[in-house]
Design a protein around this motif. Structure first.
Motif, PDB file in Angstrom:
ATOM      1  N   LYS A 246     117.175  15.473  51.250  1.00 41.42           N
ATOM      2  CA  LYS A 246     118.194  14.457  51.516  1.00 41.42           C
ATOM      3  C   LYS A 246     119.133  14.857  52.652  1.00 41.42           C
TER       4      LYS A 246
ATOM      5  N   ARG B 164     116.759   8.372  43.459  1.00 36.76           N
ATOM      6  CA  ARG B 164     115.403   8.508  43.989  1.00 36.76           C
ATOM      7  C   ARG B 164     115.104   7.508  45.101  1.00 36.76           C
ATOM      8  N   GLU B 165     116.137   6.809  45.570  1.00 35.09           N
ATOM      9  CA  GLU B 165     115.886   5.786  46.595  1.00 35.09           C
ATOM     10  C   GLU B 165     117.140   5.588  47.438  1.00 35.09           C
TER      11      GLU B 165
ATOM     12  N   VAL C  66     112.887  15.823  44.765  1.00 38.63           N
ATOM     13  CA  VAL C  66     113.930  15.289  45.650  1.00 38.63           C
ATOM     14  C   VAL C  66     113.531  15.477  47.115  1.00 38.63           C
TER      15      VAL C  66
ATOM     16  N   ARG D 175     112.170   6.704  49.766  1.00 38.01           N
ATOM     17  CA  ARG D 175     112.015   7.081  48.359  1.00 38.01           C
ATOM     18  C   ARG D 175     111.778   8.584  48.232  1.00 38.01           C
ATOM     19  N   TYR D 176     112.284   9.136  47.110  1.00 36.49           N
ATOM     20  CA  TYR D 176     112.190  10.566  46.852  1.00 36.49           C
ATOM     21  C   TYR D 176     111.394  10.805  45.573  1.00 36.49           C
ATOM     22  N   ASN D 177     110.709  11.956  45.529  1.00 40.28           N
ATOM     23  CA  ASN D 177     109.933  12.285  44.340  1.00 40.28           C
ATOM     24  C   ASN D 177     110.742  13.174  43.385  1.00 40.28           C
ATOM     25  N   ALA D 178     110.064  13.736  42.404  1.00 37.22           N
ATOM     26  CA  ALA D 178     110.762  14.552  41.402  1.00 37.22           C
ATOM     27  C   ALA D 178     111.341  15.827  42.001  1.00 37.22           C
TER      28      ALA D 178
END
Length: 297
Positions: free
Chosen positions: A88, A108-109, A137, A132-135
């Motif tokens: 991020k 997550r978005e 981040v 969008r981000y995954n688990a």
């Protein structure tokens, strides 16, 4: 009030102010989605391999719900630099803060409102952009809403040289597999593999030793269809630029080298394997860099 009472009161006021400031700072960090963590190659590989389903238009937030409804005029180069596996802080460094109130921890978005000039006075078009981000981040998808928005990242077509200016012999094209040139998901000079460097050194020597003067060297990057179209376009262009930079460092005249990225638009093979590993192997011929050398007569 005696001096001791005044001192205690002053200390209490300072403590309250410090606590309030710390609370505000923590809230700001949470709202911005800040996180301090190390991004490993394994995490980046997971993000690149996930390939989630893209959002529908209805999944994008309404424009009038944005916190910063004016949006922004982003840098095209910053958008081209976006790819899977970014944290991020890295996204914020390229695009700034998201324009919608995305919540606090665990977001997550991120959503943005971007404007692009049309060239007709102050007129511009507006696009929505979702990250969008995954688990872990890390980014695992970047998406556009708006007709023609994704096409804005494509490089301008290379102008053809008029035939009357110079006559050229048939171009010679060398195709190098990207898997042998770069580390996984790599695109920079630091990501070039030893075997890839040897191949580029040999190619540079052939270009410089040509009996005919070199008119143009066109470097074109290609990817497979895995991943988003915008990511693949940016990856193909970045790899073509890296090959150009390497050839120029090896002595090929910079003014003769042109680059373009074609993303996933010109596949050599079509594959339908259900196993992801088998699909990746089958699609290998599509992941390539083509170097076309035209020599004058």
């Amino acid at each position: 009030m005696n001096k001791h009472s005044q001192a205690r009161t002053s200390l209490a006021i300072h403590a309250i102010r410090a606590t309030s400031l710390a609370t505000l700072c923590l809230a700001a960090l949470l709202a911005a989605g800040c996180a301090s963590y190390t991004i490993t190659p394994e995490m980046q590989a997971r993000a690149a391999a996930e390939n989630p389903a893209p959002p529908k238009d209805a999944d994008f937030p309404a424009l009038d719900s944005a916190k910063w409804q004016q949006g922004a005029f982003p840098s095209i180069e910053a958008l081209r630099a976006m790819h899977t596996g970014m944290g991020k802080d890295q996204v914020r460094g390229l695009l700034g803060y998201p324009h919608f109130s995305e919540g606090l921890a665990g977001v997550r978005e991120w959503n943005y409102i971007f404007h692009f000039r049309t060239g007709a006075g102050p007129a511009y078009i507006t696009c929505q952009y979702m990250v969008r981000y995954n688990a872990d981040v890390l980014t695992n998808g970047m998406y556009w809403k708006g007709p023609g928005c994704a096409d804005l990242l494509k490089p301008a077509p290379v102008a053809a040289r008029p035939a009357a200016v110079i006559q050229s012999s048939p171009a010679k094209t060398t195709t190098l597999g990207a898997d042998g040139l770069f580390r996984f998901d790599g695109r920079s000079l630091a990501d070039l593999l030893p075997e890839g460097r040897r191949k580029l050194d040999a190619l540079a020597s052939d270009i410089k030793a040509s009996a005919q003067p070199v008119d143009a060297v066109r470097v074109t990057g290609h990817t497979d269809r895995l991943g988003s179209a915008s990511y693949n376009q940016a990856l193909s262009l970045a790899r073509a630029e890296t090959v150009r930079d390497y050839l120029v460092q090896a002595g090929v005249p910079a003014q003769r080298v042109q680059v373009q990225g074609r993303g996933e638009s010109e596949p050599k093979v079509q594959c339908a394997q259900t196993s992801r590993a088998a699909l990746i192997d089958c699609l290998a011929p599509n992941r390539r860099v083509e170097i076309e050398v035209s020599a004058g007569r």
